[in-house]
Every structure is written in C-alpha cells, then in structure tokens.
Design a protein around this motif. Structure first.
Motif, PDB file in Angstrom:
ATOM      1  N   PHE A   1     -13.654   0.866  -3.102  1.00 18.55           N
ATOM      2  CA  PHE A   1     -12.363   0.353  -2.654  1.00 18.55           C
ATOM      3  C   PHE A   1     -12.401  -1.154  -2.418  1.00 18.55           C
ATOM      4  O   PHE A   1     -13.460  -1.779  -2.306  1.00 18.55           O
ATOM      5  CB  PHE A   1     -11.883   1.092  -1.409  1.00 18.55           C
ATOM      6  N   THR A   2     -11.206  -1.731  -2.347  1.00 15.49           N
ATOM      7  CA  THR A   2     -11.027  -3.166  -2.124  1.00 15.49           C
ATOM      8  C   THR A   2     -10.353  -3.363  -0.775  1.00 15.49           C
ATOM      9  O   THR A   2      -9.553  -2.533  -0.347  1.00 15.49           O
ATOM     10  CB  THR A   2     -10.147  -3.764  -3.242  1.00 15.49           C
ATOM     11  N   PHE A   3     -10.687  -4.460  -0.100  1.00 10.92           N
ATOM     12  CA  PHE A   3     -10.047  -4.704   1.192  1.00 10.92           C
ATOM     13  C   PHE A   3      -9.811  -6.186   1.429  1.00 10.92           C
ATOM     14  O   PHE A   3     -10.520  -7.044   0.898  1.00 10.92           O
ATOM     15  CB  PHE A   3     -10.883  -4.119   2.342  1.00 10.92           C
TER      16      PHE A   3
ATOM     17  N   LYS B   1      -5.572   6.137  -4.784  1.00 11.69           N
ATOM     18  CA  LYS B   1      -6.410   7.299  -5.089  1.00 11.69           C
ATOM     19  C   LYS B   1      -7.356   7.624  -3.933  1.00 11.69           C
ATOM     20  O   LYS B   1      -7.908   6.728  -3.302  1.00 11.69           O
ATOM     21  CB  LYS B   1      -7.241   7.040  -6.348  1.00 11.69           C
ATOM     22  N   ALA B   2      -7.551   8.919  -3.706  1.00 13.78           N
ATOM     23  CA  ALA B   2      -8.582   9.358  -2.767  1.00 13.78           C
ATOM     24  C   ALA B   2      -9.918   9.376  -3.505  1.00 13.78           C
ATOM     25  O   ALA B   2      -9.966   9.446  -4.735  1.00 13.78           O
ATOM     26  CB  ALA B   2      -8.255  10.743  -2.231  1.00 13.78           C
ATOM     27  N   CYS B   3     -11.009   9.296  -2.757  1.00 12.35           N
ATOM     28  CA  CYS B   3     -12.347   9.310  -3.349  1.00 12.35           C
ATOM     29  C   CYS B   3     -12.933  10.717  -3.258  1.00 12.35           C
ATOM     30  O   CYS B   3     -12.884  11.340  -2.191  1.00 12.35           O
ATOM     31  CB  CYS B   3     -13.258   8.336  -2.607  1.00 12.35           C
ATOM     32  N   GLU B   4     -13.474  11.202  -4.363  1.00  9.97           N
ATOM     33  CA  GLU B   4     -14.125  12.512  -4.362  1.00  9.97           C
ATOM     34  C   GLU B   4     -15.636  12.324  -4.376  1.00  9.97           C
ATOM     35  O   GLU B   4     -16.207  11.837  -5.349  1.00  9.97           O
ATOM     36  CB  GLU B   4     -13.670  13.344  -5.561  1.00  9.97           C
ATOM     37  N   LEU B   5     -16.271  12.698  -3.281  1.00 13.28           N
ATOM     38  CA  LEU B   5     -17.721  12.623  -3.158  1.00 13.28           C
ATOM     39  C   LEU B   5     -18.255  14.010  -3.512  1.00 13.28           C
ATOM     40  O   LEU B   5     -18.449  14.868  -2.648  1.00 13.28           O
ATOM     41  CB  LEU B   5     -18.100  12.213  -1.738  1.00 13.28           C
ATOM     42  N   LYS B   6     -18.451  14.236  -4.804  1.00 12.77           N
ATOM     43  CA  LYS B   6     -18.723  15.584  -5.307  1.00 12.77           C
ATOM     44  C   LYS B   6     -20.002  16.187  -4.748  1.00 12.77           C
ATOM     45  O   LYS B   6     -20.052  17.381  -4.444  1.00 12.77           O
ATOM     46  CB  LYS B   6     -18.752  15.550  -6.834  1.00 12.77           C
TER      47      LYS B   6
ATOM     48  N   ALA C   1     -12.068  11.910   0.446  1.00 14.48           N
ATOM     49  CA  ALA C   1     -11.652  11.008   1.526  1.00 14.48           C
ATOM     50  C   ALA C   1     -10.726   9.934   0.982  1.00 14.48           C
ATOM     51  O   ALA C   1     -10.974   9.373  -0.088  1.00 14.48           O
ATOM     52  CB  ALA C   1     -12.877  10.364   2.173  1.00 14.48           C
ATOM     53  N   ASP C   2      -9.674   9.653   1.715  1.00 15.68           N
ATOM     54  CA  ASP C   2      -8.729   8.599   1.345  1.00 15.68           C
ATOM     55  C   ASP C   2      -9.043   7.358   2.173  1.00 15.68           C
ATOM     56  O   ASP C   2      -8.874   7.365   3.391  1.00 15.68           O
ATOM     57  CB  ASP C   2      -7.300   9.064   1.618  1.00 15.68           C
ATOM     58  N   PRO C   3      -9.493   6.269   1.538  1.00 15.97           N
ATOM     59  CA  PRO C   3      -9.856   5.078   2.312  1.00 15.97           C
ATOM     60  C   PRO C   3      -8.684   4.147   2.603  1.00 15.97           C
ATOM     61  O   PRO C   3      -8.808   3.229   3.417  1.00 15.97           O
ATOM     62  CB  PRO C   3     -10.864   4.381   1.394  1.00 15.97           C
ATOM     63  N   GLU C   4      -7.539   4.349   1.957  1.00 14.89           N
ATOM     64  CA  GLU C   4      -6.448   3.384   2.067  1.00 14.89           C
ATOM     65  C   GLU C   4      -5.850   3.340   3.472  1.00 14.89           C
ATOM     66  O   GLU C   4      -5.774   4.348   4.166  1.00 14.89           O
ATOM     67  CB  GLU C   4      -5.350   3.696   1.052  1.00 14.89           C
ATOM     68  N   GLY C   5      -5.424   2.145   3.846  1.00 13.27           N
ATOM     69  CA  GLY C   5      -4.779   1.969   5.137  1.00 13.27           C
ATOM     70  C   GLY C   5      -5.448   0.879   5.949  1.00 13.27           C
ATOM     71  O   GLY C   5      -6.288   0.120   5.451  1.00 13.27           O
ATOM     72  N   LEU C   6      -5.069   0.797   7.215  1.00 14.15           N
ATOM     73  CA  LEU C   6      -5.652  -0.198   8.106  1.00 14.15           C
ATOM     74  C   LEU C   6      -6.851   0.391   8.833  1.00 14.15           C
ATOM     75  O   LEU C   6      -6.765   1.458   9.437  1.00 14.15           O
ATOM     76  CB  LEU C   6      -4.621  -0.673   9.135  1.00 14.15           C
ATOM     77  N   TRP C   7      -7.968  -0.317   8.772  1.00 18.10           N
ATOM     78  CA  TRP C   7      -9.168   0.021   9.534  1.00 18.10           C
ATOM     79  C   TRP C   7      -9.279  -1.035  10.628  1.00 18.10           C
ATOM     80  O   TRP C   7      -9.335  -2.235  10.343  1.00 18.10           O
ATOM     81  CB  TRP C   7     -10.412  -0.029   8.659  1.00 18.10           C
ATOM     82  N   GLY C   8      -9.322  -0.597  11.876  1.00 17.77           N
ATOM     83  CA  GLY C   8      -9.363  -1.571  12.959  1.00 17.77           C
ATOM     84  C   GLY C   8      -9.900  -0.976  14.244  1.00 17.77           C
ATOM     85  O   GLY C   8     -10.732  -0.064  14.228  1.00 17.77           O
TER      86      GLY C   8
END
Length: 301
Positions: free
Chosen positions: A153-155, A169-174, A180-187
């Motif tokens: 992902f990019t931030f 897109k969500a990430c699939e850790l097979k 897991a969906d990484p998008e959004g605000l992390w704080g």
C-alpha cells in the motif's frame, strides 16, 4: 492520493450532482462549495450565524476563534517511534529510521479470516524492517509505498498519522488465510487522546476550515475564466466533505474528538495550497476538455 477518492465519490454523491447542475445552469458555484458539514454557513454581512446543531461524524466543531491556520506538510519525524492504528483500533504500524531512511519497524494487519466466516484474523508481518520507497505526490504531502508484496500500500504522511490507499483493494494474505483492508486513516488510538483536548481539537478544525475556504476561493479566482479547470476544482471541493465523512465514520470515538476529521481537513488545506502554488493536475478527460477550450480561445483571437 485523496484526490482520486474525491473523483470516485463525486460520481456517487448527490451533493456533487447538485453542484454540476448549478454549473450547467450558469449559476456561480463558488460560494455554495465553501461550506463543509459541521461548518457554519456564510450569512449576509451584518447578521450573526448560529452554530450547527447537528452532531455528525467528526464531532461538532467549536467556534473558529482566532486566525485561520495554514498547516505545514508534516515531516517523517511526526510518525517515527509511534504505534499508529487504522481507525484508531485495528491494524497497527510502527516506523523507525535506518540512518536518514524511513522504514517500517513493525506491521500488524487485522482483517477477516478466510477460513472461518465471520471471524477476525490478525497477522504479524514477518521480515521487518520493511523498506519504503518515496513516491511523487501532487498533494504537498510526503508519500511512500511499502515494500511488502502481499500488501504494497501507499500512504501520505500526516501529523502523527498516515492516510493509506491501496487502489480500493483489500489485501489477501493467503498463507495466513487473512484478508485485510489497509485503506483509511491510521493514527492515534482512542485511549491516547486526552479527553480534555476534545474541544480543543474541534476548535482547531474550525480554524483549519477557514484556511480551506479562503484557499479554495483564491484557487477558484485563479481559474474562474477557464471553465474546465474551474468546474473540476469545484467538484473536488464539493466531494471533500463526503469523502471525509466516509473515511472517518468508523474511526474510534470520532464524534467525541473529531481527530480523523481534523487530520483530513489539515491534509485538504495543504493540498489546496499546493494546487494554488504549483497548478492543478487534471485527469485525462478534463485535460482534453481544457485543451479544446484553449483552442477555441486561440481561434477567436
């Protein structure tokens, strides 16, 4: 980064369609776009505006006492050595430095278990520290991409937070059976926010809103004679409040503190300042429209 989210939302939200209708009708749109949810609408000179009473996501802003605030693009040090969480309570990331280089010291992703429907999963990403690659950004913010193939992902770096995008897109850790969906605000997590500073945060956001409105006015005036660009920036500004609402609605204790809304409003102010200083980057369709408009102007000369 968030400009692309604006464009997606402008196709989905009625408020933007309403703006487009105003433009088509030849009505001047600038004043209508300056009011964001939770802000006080402009009133005729000599009258007093009543504060908004509806409590929405992001909290109810305090009075915009004091001068407008022009936020500066945060440096990487604003996130180094801190554990910051998606929506204040989910996936977590910690940054460190290797000399002058920023890197990911620890990454934990929380999502949906692919093997057991309805259950959550938690993955401690191995192979840390993870490298980061600087990416070009027109937002005025520092941008990086994480070197993690399963979820690259990019931030953008905000003040003690990051705004993540992953092309929707969500990430699939097979191997771990986890999505897991990484998008959004992390704080900041909710338990880190001092309850006594809730009102202070809402007041700070009101002052940053002043900057957003005044900078947008200046940007609009700069391009008011160029229809294609003018219409584009009006739609972007109209889409901001809907985008902010969508990103922040799931942030922990957002109605109490408005932390997420404050950070995104600061980012919007910085992005508008960058557009005013360096120009507006247009998507392909608008570029063609602007070129055709300029050709017509040249033919009339």
């Amino acid at each position: 980064m968030f400009e692309s989210w604006f464009r997606t939302l402008t196709a989905r939200h009625a408020c933007v369609l309403g703006v487009a209708a105003l433009i088509a009708a030849g009505v001047q749109p600038a004043r209508a776009q300056l009011v964001l949810p939770g802000a006080v609408a402009p009133t005729p000179e000599g009258t007093v505006a009543s504060p908004a009473k509806k409590r929405s996501v992001g909290g109810e802003m305090g009075a915009a006492a004091g001068p407008a605030i022009m936020p500066k693009a945060p440096a990487e040090d604003a996130i180094v050595g801190k554990i910051i969480k998606r929506d204040g309570e989910g996936s977590a990331i910690e940054f460190s430095r290797a000399g002058a280089d920023l890197q990911v010291a620890k990454l934990t992703l929380v999502g949906d278990d692919l093997r057991r429907s309805g259950e959550a999963c938690r993955v401690e990403v191995a192979g840390t520290p993870l490298k980061l690659t600087a990416r070009q950004s027109e937002t005025g913010l520092r941008r990086y991409q994480i070197a993690f193939p399963a979820c690259a992902f990019t931030f953008d770096v905000l003040d003690g937070a990051i705004l993540v995008t992953n092309e929707g897109k969500a990430c699939e850790l097979k191997d771990a059976g986890c999505r897991a969906d990484p998008e959004g605000l992390w704080g900041m997590s909710a338990d880190e926010i001092d309850p006594k500073k809730g009102e202070e945060m809402l007041g700070a956001r009101a002052r940053v809103e002043k900057t957003v409105r005044s900078t947008f006015r200046a940007l609009y005036d700069q391009y008011k004679k160029e229809k294609a660009i003018r219409n584009f920036i009006v739609k972007e500004q109209a889409g901001f409040s809907s985008w902010r609402e969508e990103v922040c609605r799931s942030y922990a204790r957002e109605p109490d503190f408005g932390y997420c809304a404050l950070r995104l409003t600061e980012a919007r102010a910085i992005a508008l300042g960058a557009q005013l200083a360096t120009g507006v980057k247009l998507p392909p369709g608008v570029v063609e429209e602007a070129a055709a408009e300029n050709t017509k102007k040249d033919e009339k000369k």
